[in-house]
Scaffold this active site. Structure first.
Site, mmCIF file in Angstrom:
data_model
loop_
_atom_site.group_PDB
_atom_site.id
_atom_site.type_symbol
_atom_site.label_atom_id
_atom_site.label_comp_id
_atom_site.label_asym_id
_atom_site.label_seq_id
_atom_site.Cartn_x
_atom_site.Cartn_y
_atom_site.Cartn_z
ATOM 1 N N TRP A 74 -9.147 5.746 -14.846
ATOM 2 C CA TRP A 74 -8.730 5.319 -13.497
ATOM 3 C C TRP A 74 -9.033 6.512 -12.608
ATOM 4 C CZ3 TRP A 74 -4.623 6.734 -10.070
ATOM 5 C CH2 TRP A 74 -4.324 5.785 -9.095
ATOM 6 N N HIS A 492 14.584 -5.532 15.966
ATOM 7 C CA HIS A 492 14.394 -4.182 16.515
ATOM 8 C C HIS A 492 12.925 -3.749 16.486
ATOM 9 C CE1 HIS A 492 18.649 -3.587 16.964
ATOM 10 N NE2 HIS A 492 18.832 -3.990 15.721
#
Ligand code: M6R
Length: 596
Positions: A74, A492
């Site tokens: 990886w 918000h």
């Protein structure tokens, strides 16, 4: 993350054992793979892409030997090319090395080696290792001494395995990256992870940091950095090889979602007494922490948020920190306990936070799925979640088992007046989850919203971590934009993102104040024409404002969060399936993230 397999002793079959082992490691996430076998010479075959590409490349090769190593890579240093795939060779081609982890001083080592005339074929940090071994051999060291000498020069994290031409031995060492030996009847194995060789043996030895192993057809040996023998315990792996197969499911993830009832039963077995309302988690029940700091990453972080809420509700101050941010956290106060939640027990960020906690004088505990993992060995205490092997990169059943184990921890260390009700709800979890799995309309919901621009998830209290987890699952396996919010936060700011193309999944269970407030937030969403999918037990009237409903059985609030999560897992799975995504191995992700 990278994976390692090694095998010695089955000359006719070594290559097959290696390639099969690599396929068992695919779940960790990788972008290239390779093998090296040592006979009179070292043969290497490696390819970028999938194991199938490696198999294709091997068809045109005559390659064999008694000792072999294999690797799934990886990428961390350099792109996923054939040249960067492991194993890596020295200049003579007599030394082959596979490596997991990151060698932090590789650049200075490489500069020195290049100045001394070594020629490098890859961009990787790993390639310094075979060249260092080559130098030591040139100076007259024998094989083992040369490998030891090279290892001694490395800084950083590594699990390294080496084969050399004319030597049917595998040399291996670890520091901060897992490595486990497998003892078969006619062969020995080594791997970064047990599934790589579980089809051949259940007898394992976990190496500790600083240990050095040699594997030969005639036996194995483990020593410390000074070369002194280390006595090791042989452990028996308790799960079956079949548990790492797909059992007829299209994907490991779907299988693992369906395994949740069994995983939870295993987690509860022998630990709860419904009659007395008591929980037996052994010595962990005596920890009596004055406060708890949780550290974790990803899905485990969401489990930790849930666990901290349970403890706070039971009167114990508890905080949750992203493990990678723990360095900036306030020091644990008094007799506090620092708990690392990590299914793999190998996540570098979590291990590093736990080490930092120990430096600060705290007691440590891990909640993990992996017996013998670094977290389990390094922490003062371990609570095992017993989920069995999880192959899909996206965590599913381990999350359910983490939440179950955290309930047990909370019940076992605190006094809660409704412990009998909670234990009853935990006992009912497997059948309630089974009912969801049998009757869920998540696939139809996925079909309706598969083309949406983005997905939002909202919840309050214990449902907030579930909203975060719902969004993480959706991102990971569908590659679509998804966010989880505390329901009250929506107005918000995030409300600006809400349109008729962004379904909002609202987790609303019970009919108390929390539910009523979340329904208020649902109305705000509805007023902006966003489709609402309610995940609900039907106790409130949220369905009135919803375009679709995902039902969960009525239960105790602590268990309701776990039921809601199953519906969200299924929606993400089906959206990903309809989009044809690589569900078990999502792009760019790895199962166990062993770098910081
Ligand atoms: O092994 P850990 O539980 O420590 O792993 C932590 C995260 O890397 C992990 O949960 C990750 O977020 C998963 N891909 C989630 O599906």
């Amino acid at each position: 993350m990278c994976g390692i397999i090694g095998c010695v002793g089955r000359e006719d079959e070594t290559l097959d054992v290696l390639v099969h082992g690599l396929s068992k490691l695919e779940y960790r996430g990788y972008d290239s793979a390779g093998v090296a076998l040592s006979g009179d010479r070292v043969d290497v075959c490696k390819k970028s892409g999938k194991i199938a590409d490696l198999r294709g490349a091997l068809e045109s090769r005559e390659i064999g030997g008694a000792a072999g190593i294999g690797h799934t890579r990886w990428s961390t240093h350099g792109p996923p090319t054939d040249a960067n795939a492991h194993p890596h060779l020295d200049c003579t081609g007599d030394v082959a090395v596979v490596h997991n982890g990151i060698i932090e001083n590789y650049q200075s080592l490489r500069d020195e080696l290049v100045s001394a005339g070594h020629s490098f074929q890859s961009d990787t940090d790993t390639e310094v290792v075979p060249h260092l071994i080559e130098d030591a051999l040139a100076d007259g060291a024998d094989h083992e001494a040369a490998v030891r000498e090279a290892i001694a020069q490395l800084e950083g994290s590594y699990a390294v395995a080496v084969v050399l031409s004319g030597d049917d031995t595998i040399y291996a060492a670890r520091n901060d990256s897992p490595l486990v030996l497998g003892l078969g009847e006619d062969a020995y194995y080594l791997a970064s992870d047990v599934p790589a060789f579980r089809d051949h043996t259940d007898q394992v030895i976990y190496l500790a940091d600083g240990e050095f192993a040699t594997l030969h057809a005639d036996g194995w040996h483990v020593s410390d950095v000074d070369g002194d023998e280390v006595e090791k315990t042989v452990d028996t792996v308790e799960w079956d090889p079949e548990e790492t197969g797909k059992s007829g499911y299209d994907h490991f993830m779907l299988k693992e979602i369906h395994e949740q009832p069994r995983a939870i039963r295993q987690c509860l077995r022998g630990r709860v007494d419904e009659l007395t309302g008591s929980v037996d988690i052994g010595d962990l029940g005596d920890l009596s922490p004055t406060g708890v700091q949780f550290v974790a990453c990803g899905t485990s972080y969401h489990a930790a948020l849930y666990g901290a809420q349970l403890l706070r509700d039971a009167g114990i101050p508890a905080q949750t920190f992203l493990a990678s941010e723990y360095a900036t956290a306030p020091p644990p106060i008094g007799d506090a306990l620092v708990v690392g939640v990590t299914q793999s027990g190998e996540t570098a960020d979590t291990l590093s936070a736990l080490r930092e906690a120990r430096k600060r004088g705290a007691r440590t505990m891990t909640v993990t799925n992996t017996v013998g993992s670094t977290a389990a060995r390094e922490c003062d205490h371990a609570l095992y979640i017993r989920a069995g092997p999880e192959i899909g990169v996206a965590a599913s059943k381990t999350f359910a088992s983490q939440l179950t184990a955290l309930n047990l921890f909370s019940l076992g260390t605190t006094r809660t007046s409704d412990s009998r009700e909670i234990i009853g709800a935990l006992r009912d979890l497997p059948s309630n989850i089974q009912a969801i799995l049998d009757e869920s309309n998540a696939e139809a919901v996925a079909e309706t919203y598969v083309d949406s621009g983005a997905y939002f998830f909202i919840g309050r209290g214990l449902q907030y971590p579930v909203a975060l987890e719902g969004a993480l699952k959706m991102k990971e396996i569908t590659y679509k934009h998804a966010e989880g919010f505390a329901a009250g936060e929506l107005k918000h700011g995030p409300l600006a993102l809400v349109t008729d193309d962004t379904p909002v999944f609202a987790v609303v269970t019970g009919d108390g104040e929390m539910a009523r407030k979340t329904i208020g937030n649902v109305k705000e969403v509805e007023a902006r024409d966003a489709p609402v999918v309610a995940v609900t037990d039907g106790q409130s009237d949220v369905e009135r404002y919803a375009d679709a409903v995902l039902e969960v059985p009525e239960t105790h609030p602590q268990a309701a969060a776990m039921l809601a999560n199953v519906q969200l897992q299924l929606v993400s799975y089906h959206v990903a399936d309809k989009l044809g995504r690589s569900i078990d191995k999502p792009r760019n992700l790895a199962k166990s993230v062993t770098v910081e």
